[in-house]
Design a protein around this motif. Structure first.
Motif, PDB file in Angstrom:
ATOM      1  N   ALA A 150       0.836  -1.200   0.000  1.00 16.60           N
ATOM      2  CA  ALA A 150       0.000   0.000   0.000  1.00 16.60           C
ATOM      3  C   ALA A 150       0.873   1.253   0.000  1.00 16.60           C
ATOM      4  O   ALA A 150       0.576   2.243  -0.691  1.00 16.60           O
ATOM      5  CB  ALA A 150      -0.926  -0.001   1.219  1.00 16.60           C
ATOM      6  N   ILE A 151       1.968   1.203   0.752  1.00 14.66           N
ATOM      7  CA  ILE A 151       2.909   2.323   0.758  1.00 14.66           C
ATOM      8  C   ILE A 151       3.598   2.437  -0.591  1.00 14.66           C
ATOM      9  O   ILE A 151       3.855   3.551  -1.084  1.00 14.66           O
ATOM     10  CB  ILE A 151       3.931   2.138   1.889  1.00 14.66           C
ATOM     11  N   CYS A 152       3.872   1.295  -1.231  1.00 14.28           N
ATOM     12  CA  CYS A 152       4.438   1.329  -2.574  1.00 14.28           C
ATOM     13  C   CYS A 152       3.513   2.085  -3.522  1.00 14.28           C
ATOM     14  O   CYS A 152       3.939   2.963  -4.271  1.00 14.28           O
ATOM     15  CB  CYS A 152       4.663  -0.094  -3.085  1.00 14.28           C
ATOM     16  N   GLY A 153       2.224   1.764  -3.500  1.00 18.66           N
ATOM     17  CA  GLY A 153       1.265   2.465  -4.346  1.00 18.66           C
ATOM     18  C   GLY A 153       1.149   3.931  -4.006  1.00 18.66           C
ATOM     19  O   GLY A 153       1.037   4.792  -4.898  1.00 18.66           O
ATOM     20  N   ALA A 154       1.187   4.237  -2.699  1.00 14.05           N
ATOM     21  CA  ALA A 154       1.079   5.624  -2.260  1.00 14.05           C
ATOM     22  C   ALA A 154       2.232   6.481  -2.769  1.00 14.05           C
ATOM     23  O   ALA A 154       2.047   7.632  -3.166  1.00 14.05           O
ATOM     24  CB  ALA A 154       1.025   5.673  -0.728  1.00 14.05           C
ATOM     25  N   THR A 155       3.427   5.907  -2.791  1.00 13.98           N
ATOM     26  CA  THR A 155       4.617   6.682  -3.137  1.00 13.98           C
ATOM     27  C   THR A 155       4.979   6.602  -4.623  1.00 13.98           C
ATOM     28  O   THR A 155       5.983   7.184  -5.037  1.00 13.98           O
ATOM     29  CB  THR A 155       5.820   6.193  -2.299  1.00 13.98           C
ATOM     30  N   THR A 156       4.176   5.882  -5.411  1.00 13.11           N
ATOM     31  CA  THR A 156       4.416   5.829  -6.859  1.00 13.11           C
ATOM     32  C   THR A 156       3.193   6.365  -7.605  1.00 13.11           C
ATOM     33  O   THR A 156       3.109   7.538  -7.918  1.00 13.11           O
ATOM     34  CB  THR A 156       4.736   4.385  -7.301  1.00 13.11           C
ATOM     35  N   VAL A 157       2.215   5.501  -7.865  1.00 13.85           N
ATOM     36  CA  VAL A 157       1.049   5.885  -8.649  1.00 13.85           C
ATOM     37  C   VAL A 157       0.272   7.020  -7.972  1.00 13.85           C
ATOM     38  O   VAL A 157      -0.138   7.985  -8.618  1.00 13.85           O
ATOM     39  CB  VAL A 157       0.130   4.666  -8.862  1.00 13.85           C
ATOM     40  N   GLY A 158       0.059   6.904  -6.666  1.00 14.65           N
ATOM     41  CA  GLY A 158      -0.759   7.881  -5.968  1.00 14.65           C
ATOM     42  C   GLY A 158      -0.152   9.264  -5.913  1.00 14.65           C
ATOM     43  O   GLY A 158      -0.850  10.268  -6.130  1.00 14.65           O
ATOM     44  N   LEU A 159       1.147   9.343  -5.640  1.00 15.81           N
ATOM     45  CA  LEU A 159       1.797  10.643  -5.471  1.00 15.81           C
ATOM     46  C   LEU A 159       2.523  11.084  -6.736  1.00 15.81           C
ATOM     47  O   LEU A 159       2.160  12.082  -7.360  1.00 15.81           O
ATOM     48  CB  LEU A 159       2.778  10.581  -4.295  1.00 15.81           C
ATOM     49  N   VAL A 160       3.536  10.352  -7.126  1.00 14.02           N
ATOM     50  CA  VAL A 160       4.345  10.770  -8.278  1.00 14.02           C
ATOM     51  C   VAL A 160       3.555  10.660  -9.577  1.00 14.02           C
ATOM     52  O   VAL A 160       3.555  11.582 -10.406  1.00 14.02           O
ATOM     53  CB  VAL A 160       5.643   9.935  -8.358  1.00 14.02           C
ATOM     54  N   GLY A 161       2.859   9.544  -9.774  1.00 10.64           N
ATOM     55  CA  GLY A 161       2.118   9.368 -11.011  1.00 10.64           C
ATOM     56  C   GLY A 161       1.034  10.401 -11.222  1.00 10.64           C
ATOM     57  O   GLY A 161       0.747  10.799 -12.355  1.00 10.64           O
ATOM     58  N   THR A 162       0.406  10.866 -10.135  1.00  8.39           N
ATOM     59  CA  THR A 162      -0.701  11.823 -10.233  1.00  8.39           C
ATOM     60  C   THR A 162      -0.243  13.264 -10.114  1.00  8.39           C
ATOM     61  O   THR A 162      -0.754  14.151 -10.812  1.00  8.39           O
ATOM     62  CB  THR A 162      -1.745  11.531  -9.139  1.00  8.39           C
ATOM     63  N   HIS A 163       0.738  13.539  -9.250  1.00  2.00           N
ATOM     64  CA  HIS A 163       1.034  14.927  -8.888  1.00  2.00           C
ATOM     65  C   HIS A 163       2.405  15.421  -9.337  1.00  2.00           C
ATOM     66  O   HIS A 163       2.741  16.593  -9.101  1.00  2.00           O
ATOM     67  CB  HIS A 163       0.916  15.093  -7.364  1.00  2.00           C
ATOM     68  N   PHE A 164       3.201  14.575  -9.966  1.00  2.00           N
ATOM     69  CA  PHE A 164       4.530  15.017 -10.395  1.00  2.00           C
ATOM     70  C   PHE A 164       4.435  16.178 -11.382  1.00  2.00           C
ATOM     71  O   PHE A 164       5.155  17.181 -11.263  1.00  2.00           O
ATOM     72  CB  PHE A 164       5.287  13.840 -11.024  1.00  2.00           C
ATOM     73  N   ILE A 165       3.566  16.065 -12.382  1.00  2.00           N
ATOM     74  CA  ILE A 165       3.470  17.109 -13.410  1.00  2.00           C
ATOM     75  C   ILE A 165       2.968  18.430 -12.832  1.00  2.00           C
ATOM     76  O   ILE A 165       3.595  19.479 -13.050  1.00  2.00           O
ATOM     77  CB  ILE A 165       2.584  16.628 -14.573  1.00  2.00           C
ATOM     78  N   PRO A 166       1.845  18.460 -12.065  1.00  2.00           N
ATOM     79  CA  PRO A 166       1.436  19.745 -11.486  1.00  2.00           C
ATOM     80  C   PRO A 166       2.442  20.303 -10.486  1.00  2.00           C
ATOM     81  O   PRO A 166       2.595  21.520 -10.368  1.00  2.00           O
ATOM     82  CB  PRO A 166       0.085  19.435 -10.822  1.00  2.00           C
ATOM     83  N   ALA A 167       3.154  19.434  -9.751  1.00  2.00           N
ATOM     84  CA  ALA A 167       4.160  19.922  -8.808  1.00  2.00           C
ATOM     85  C   ALA A 167       5.311  20.597  -9.551  1.00  2.00           C
ATOM     86  O   ALA A 167       5.796  21.664  -9.137  1.00  2.00           O
ATOM     87  CB  ALA A 167       4.688  18.770  -7.957  1.00  2.00           C
ATOM     88  N   ALA A 168       5.760  19.980 -10.641  1.00  2.00           N
ATOM     89  CA  ALA A 168       6.818  20.602 -11.443  1.00  2.00           C
ATOM     90  C   ALA A 168       6.327  21.910 -12.048  1.00  2.00           C
ATOM     91  O   ALA A 168       7.075  22.902 -12.117  1.00  2.00           O
ATOM     92  CB  ALA A 168       7.268  19.638 -12.539  1.00  2.00           C
ATOM     93  N   HIS A 169       5.074  21.941 -12.476  1.00  2.00           N
ATOM     94  CA  HIS A 169       4.505  23.164 -13.052  1.00  2.00           C
ATOM     95  C   HIS A 169       4.441  24.277 -12.010  1.00  2.00           C
ATOM     96  O   HIS A 169       4.624  25.461 -12.345  1.00  2.00           O
ATOM     97  CB  HIS A 169       3.102  22.872 -13.593  1.00  2.00           C
ATOM     98  N   ASP A 170       4.202  23.946 -10.751  1.00  2.00           N
ATOM     99  CA  ASP A 170       4.202  24.941  -9.671  1.00  2.00           C
ATOM    100  C   ASP A 170       5.542  25.656  -9.565  1.00  2.00           C
ATOM    101  O   ASP A 170       5.604  26.814  -9.119  1.00  2.00           O
ATOM    102  CB  ASP A 170       3.887  24.278  -8.332  1.00  2.00           C
ATOM    103  N   HIS A 171       6.616  24.975  -9.955  1.00  2.00           N
ATOM    104  CA  HIS A 171       7.956  25.566  -9.881  1.00  2.00           C
ATOM    105  C   HIS A 171       8.382  26.194 -11.210  1.00  2.00           C
ATOM    106  O   HIS A 171       9.557  26.526 -11.390  1.00  2.00           O
ATOM    107  CB  HIS A 171       8.980  24.503  -9.461  1.00  2.00           C
TER     108      HIS A 171
END
Length: 444
Positions: free
Chosen positions: A262-283
């Motif tokens: 579950a932590i694996c999913g949280a730290t890959t698909v859930g966080l990076v897979g979903t929010h990596f692009i908007p987080a980079a765009h914030d910067h």
């Protein structure tokens, strides 16, 4: 398992004499056609699920929906993906691989296409959350396992590994193209392309997919007359899926594996897979650049998954997981300091390292399921995979809420690093647990 008998249908895979007496062999075993078709399906389904990360900023700008609401749609998608996965094999046994796969692809097509008409947030939850979640879940890990088990006696591990890595390949194919479409033509064009692709993939499945080699008078690839072959499973597979879960829940090892995954999913698909692009765009980083970097993560994911399988055959699986989760947590703790307007070498190093670690956890987790649950391991892993998606869904929503509340994702990245430390402890505890026969696990 059933033993093949010497009947005309059972010997159809043998070389048949031609008119001149010389044996004729098929140039290409149909198993490889099925494998290529399955690869196309899995690459496509991975690409469909990767799209919401690209849509978050456009939907926020056009409709005013918060990152939390959009992340909730992704969370519903991930939960349904995970809960559908354990039953997918049973559905395929009951109704057939071809029917289930075509229905799943058309469900994705409808869910994606209808988003063009949406005006309310509940419509997003229904279309991208429920419909795309159910469709993609029907083509989850059970699909690859079913195909490799039915059609291959030899090279089974290779085929399973390649199909497992198809998810990363889907990101590699779709993300750069869809990112360009969002920027150049708008998000509606991108979702229409996704819808049309899902429909297009369903056509070769409908025309070329077959259920079993025996339907064509063939043996599985690498099988010989007299070999034991997988039996056709009856409709009781669904009840067995539930029974295996009930039995596994009595084991502490199941909860430790489920928690770490579950932590694996949280730290890959859930966080990076979903929010990596908007987080980079914030910067200040362009979304097309961020999408290309996420696709690059997918490229190294393929390499990391294959390498992890090689390591799993040679080293203790629990210790491998401790290393994987520890290094992943360390990299996520560093990530907030690496974001910038442009791609600098330290950030590129994170992309390469994190990509290698993305699903490297799968082979050793499967090995631990086999070690502790024996013949029920595939179904147990299906439920562990469901926990992976539940963890991903929780963090997907939580990270969006944090972004709305604090204006950045920093707390989400630091929290993910802390979760990885918990996963290390879980894997350490698994290695301390005795095997079913009472033996303590020893390092390989």
């Amino acid at each position: 398992m059933t033993k093949l008998e010497a009947t005309p249908a059972g010997t159809a895979d043998l070389p048949q004499p031609s008119a001149g007496g010389a044996p004729k062999r098929p140039r290409l075993h149909y198993s490889w056609v099925i494998a290529a078709l399955s690869l196309l399906v899995l690459v496509g389904s991975a690409g469909f699920r990767s799209t919401p990360g690209l849509m978050m900023t456009p939907w926020n700008s056009e409709f005013g929906w918060s990152h939390g609401i959009i992340s909730l749609a992704v969370s519903i998608n991930l939960v349904l993906y995970g809960l559908t996965a354990p039953f997918a094999a049973a559905l395929m046994d009951r109704f057939g691989v071809r029917l289930v796969t075509v229905c799943a692809l058309l469900t994705i097509s409808v869910g994606s296409g209808l988003t063009v008409l949406m005006t309310q947030s509940w419509q997003l939850l229904l279309c991208w959350g429920v419909l795309v979640g159910l469709g993609s879940g029907s083509m989850a890990g059970a699909f690859a396992t079913t195909i490799s088990g039915r059609w291959f006696q030899a090279r089974q591990g290779l085929v399973t590994g390649v199909l497992t890595a198809a998810g990363a390949a889907g990101n590699l194919v779709f993300l750069p193209v869809l990112s360009w479409l969002v920027q150049a033509q708008g998000w509606r064009t991108a979702v229409v392309v996704v819808s049309l692709c899902a429909t297009a993939v369903s056509v070769p499945v409908l025309l070329l997919m077959r259920e079993h080699p025996s339907d064509l008078g063939l043996l599985p690839y690498g099988a010989k007359p007299g070999d034991e072959l997988p039996a056709r499973i009856s409709g009781r597979a669904v009840s067995r899926t539930v029974r295996v879960l009930r039995d596994a829940m009595r084991s502490g090892v199941f909860w430790l594996l489920a928690g770490s995954f579950a932590i694996c999913g949280a730290t890959t698909v859930g966080l990076v897979g979903t929010h990596f692009i908007p987080a980079a765009h914030d910067h200040g980083m362009p979304e097309t650049t961020a999408a290309s970097l996420l696709a690059l993560i997918g490229l190294f994911d393929v390499i990391g998954t294959i390498a992890s399988g090689w390591f799993t055959d040679r080293f203790d699986s629990g210790r491998l997981l401790m290393v994987y989760y520890g290094l992943r947590g360390f990299s996520l703790l560093l990530l907030p300091q690496l974001f910038d307007v442009s791609v600098k070498p330290p950030f590129l190093a994170f992309v390469v390292f994190y990509g290698l670690d993305w699903v490297a956890t799968v082979p050793p987790t499967v090995a631990l399921c086999r070690r502790h649950f024996g013949a029920d391991a595939p179904i147990v892993f299906g439920w562990v995979l469901a926990c992976h998606q539940i963890g991903a869904s929780i963090v997907s929503t939580a990270a969006g809420v944090m972004r709305d509340k604090f204006g950045d994702y920093d707390l989400a990245w630091y929290g993910a690093g802390a979760l990885c430390a918990i996963a290390v402890v879980c894997c350490f505890a698994v290695n301390r647990r005795p095997l079913p026969g009472g033996l303590v696990v020893a390092a390989q």
